[in-house]
Scaffold this motif. Sequence first.
Motif, PDB file in Angstrom:
ATOM      1  N   ASP A  99     -28.869  -8.433   2.668  1.00 59.55           N
ATOM      2  CA  ASP A  99     -30.153  -8.271   3.365  1.00 59.55           C
ATOM      3  C   ASP A  99     -30.072  -7.123   4.360  1.00 59.55           C
ATOM      4  O   ASP A  99     -29.364  -7.193   5.356  1.00 59.55           O
ATOM      5  CB  ASP A  99     -30.521  -9.569   4.085  1.00 59.55           C
ATOM      6  N   ALA A 101     -33.305  -5.374   4.955  1.00 61.13           N
ATOM      7  CA  ALA A 101     -34.706  -5.035   4.727  1.00 61.13           C
ATOM      8  C   ALA A 101     -35.460  -4.620   5.987  1.00 61.13           C
ATOM      9  O   ALA A 101     -36.542  -4.051   5.886  1.00 61.13           O
ATOM     10  CB  ALA A 101     -35.430  -6.217   4.081  1.00 61.13           C
ATOM     11  N   TYR A 108     -28.753   1.523   7.074  1.00 56.43           N
ATOM     12  CA  TYR A 108     -28.081   1.205   5.809  1.00 56.43           C
ATOM     13  C   TYR A 108     -26.610   1.603   5.803  1.00 56.43           C
ATOM     14  O   TYR A 108     -25.783   0.958   5.141  1.00 56.43           O
ATOM     15  CB  TYR A 108     -28.826   1.845   4.627  1.00 56.43           C
ATOM     16  N   GLN A 125     -30.009  -6.353  -2.847  1.00 51.57           N
ATOM     17  CA  GLN A 125     -30.887  -7.039  -1.897  1.00 51.57           C
ATOM     18  C   GLN A 125     -31.930  -7.843  -2.676  1.00 51.57           C
ATOM     19  O   GLN A 125     -33.033  -7.375  -2.936  1.00 51.57           O
ATOM     20  CB  GLN A 125     -31.547  -6.024  -0.976  1.00 51.57           C
ATOM     21  N   GLY A 129     -35.546  -7.107  -0.348  1.00 48.98           N
ATOM     22  CA  GLY A 129     -35.649  -5.846  -1.080  1.00 48.98           C
ATOM     23  C   GLY A 129     -36.685  -4.927  -0.476  1.00 48.98           C
ATOM     24  O   GLY A 129     -36.668  -4.636   0.714  1.00 48.98           O
ATOM     25  N   ASP A 130     -37.629  -4.499  -1.286  1.00 42.95           N
ATOM     26  CA  ASP A 130     -38.652  -3.559  -0.811  1.00 42.95           C
ATOM     27  C   ASP A 130     -39.944  -3.810  -1.574  1.00 42.95           C
ATOM     28  O   ASP A 130     -39.922  -4.184  -2.749  1.00 42.95           O
ATOM     29  CB  ASP A 130     -38.189  -2.120  -1.018  1.00 42.95           C
ATOM     30  N   PRO A 133     -40.553  -0.328  -4.791  1.00 46.18           N
ATOM     31  CA  PRO A 133     -39.241   0.094  -5.285  1.00 46.18           C
ATOM     32  C   PRO A 133     -39.117   1.580  -5.599  1.00 46.18           C
ATOM     33  O   PRO A 133     -38.072   2.187  -5.343  1.00 46.18           O
ATOM     34  CB  PRO A 133     -39.050  -0.759  -6.539  1.00 46.18           C
ATOM     35  N   TYR A 149     -25.924  -0.021  -5.124  1.00 47.68           N
ATOM     36  CA  TYR A 149     -26.996  -0.730  -4.429  1.00 47.68           C
ATOM     37  C   TYR A 149     -28.213  -0.892  -5.336  1.00 47.68           C
ATOM     38  O   TYR A 149     -28.447  -0.114  -6.261  1.00 47.68           O
ATOM     39  CB  TYR A 149     -27.407   0.022  -3.163  1.00 47.68           C
ATOM     40  N   ILE A 151     -32.335  -3.301  -5.488  1.00 53.40           N
ATOM     41  CA  ILE A 151     -33.290  -4.147  -4.762  1.00 53.40           C
ATOM     42  C   ILE A 151     -34.175  -4.930  -5.728  1.00 53.40           C
ATOM     43  O   ILE A 151     -34.314  -4.592  -6.899  1.00 53.40           O
ATOM     44  CB  ILE A 151     -34.205  -3.319  -3.836  1.00 53.40           C
ATOM     45  N   ALA A 180     -37.136  -2.219 -10.346  1.00 57.73           N
ATOM     46  CA  ALA A 180     -36.646  -3.304  -9.491  1.00 57.73           C
ATOM     47  C   ALA A 180     -35.869  -4.312 -10.332  1.00 57.73           C
ATOM     48  O   ALA A 180     -36.184  -4.570 -11.499  1.00 57.73           O
ATOM     49  CB  ALA A 180     -37.804  -3.989  -8.786  1.00 57.73           C
TER      50      ALA A 180
END
Length: 474
Positions: A99, A101, A108, A125, A129-130, A133, A149, A151, A180
């Motif tokens: 996490d 976010a 980061y 994540q 996430g986001d 994306p 990495y 998300i 994503a």
Amino acid sequence: MKTQPSTSSRRRVLKQLALAGTGLAIAPTALVSLRPRTDSLKIAINNGKVFSQGSIRPLHLGITQDNRLRLSTELLNAPTVIDASGKIVSPGFVDILADNASNPKNTYRIFEKYKISDGCTTVLQMHGGDEYPAAFHQYFDRQPHYVNYGIGVFVMRLKYIYSNPKDVYRYVEKGLEEGALGVCHSIEYQPTPFEELLEYAKLVQKYDRPLFLHLRHSSKEKELEGVSEAIALAQQTGARVHIDHLHSTGGTYNMPAALEMIDNANNMGMEITTCVYPYSYWATYIASKRFDAGWQQRFGLTYEDLTVVGTGAKITAQNFDFYRKQMGVLVAVPEGTVPFDKTVNLALQTDFCMIGSDGGIESEPRANNHPRGAGCFATALRHAQNIGMSLDKMLTKMTSLPAKLMRPSLNERAVIKDKAIADITIFDPKTIQGKATVTNPNQFSEGIECVIVNGHIAYRDKKILLSKGVPIRY
């Protein structure tokens, strides 16, 4: 990481190795009787106990010029030779529930720093996430990364932005189209009708991705209703569903029943997984709905049981409302609130439970983040040994099991076999231990000797050396 030149005298090299003590030695190739040098190898890892295909056994590993693995029963030669005697050589750990976010552009690098130092090579994540994306990757794919990495689509944020569920569905699908890794939602923090959840489940099933759920209830009386809801989503859509941190949401008080429900569903053909983090206490934001009126009765806690992470400050009846008005203040409950023997240890016995941190360190010198963000995986390995669980069983929960959940995005990672991507973690089973605490979460784990990311030695002896992480996306 460089070896001594091959012309170095044997005596001088032996002296250098003696000074290295019992640590992970980078051995000159001239010292050991090896088979003829294989020019296609750039790194050799010799004499380790290798976790491969579900078991730990003596093997030697080579890393090719194209950053792939080669296994051997014979000693290998390469420009760089790592002597892993007494160490475990594992696929790099995969954190599916990291996490970062809240403010990733500014944090980061700190976040990834405490992941690679805990042995993680891939950090996903999937709790948040986001919301967009494509924009996330457009920015972050141009930045250097210590780890791989990826998300999921952050449903909570989309619901804050768009009031019409149809708009949320549209952006969730757009995020899946943009690469994503799945869809993530926390319905305890943002209650959502089942009919809406059903639409997210249909979307992930359409795109063959997982749905990650922080369940609806955390009280003793209702937590199993959340497990039932997750099972219903899988049953009605065919989606694979992952239940976040079951020991803190869904199985805190009724873990045997929760596990039986999941096991029965899987035996009926559904695919439901879950994860735990190896701590006997949880932490969350004091402004969240978990601390709405009645929280003392729900959890059997008092004000004084809450500690502000990173400072050690205690919550009181007098300052509780003040902190509730401060967004982003994380508080931890006491150790033992979630008893290991009634929760985590039971979940770890199943073949559908894996390790996930549900955390990340986002500031320095002392972050307001749960220690699991820095020490989850080393702590899990120590915990396994403390309770008599085999390391190969725990390592499965940190590598191949999360890779299976995230298939096919990690199909060539999280495994040691010929031609797999060279993400490797070497650790000392005698000293492995997470060091992060509630008072000081910003501490590197002990016993993580070397981390190799995409074929490059990226972390060694508590020092970050390179940024070789790449995006994981569809």
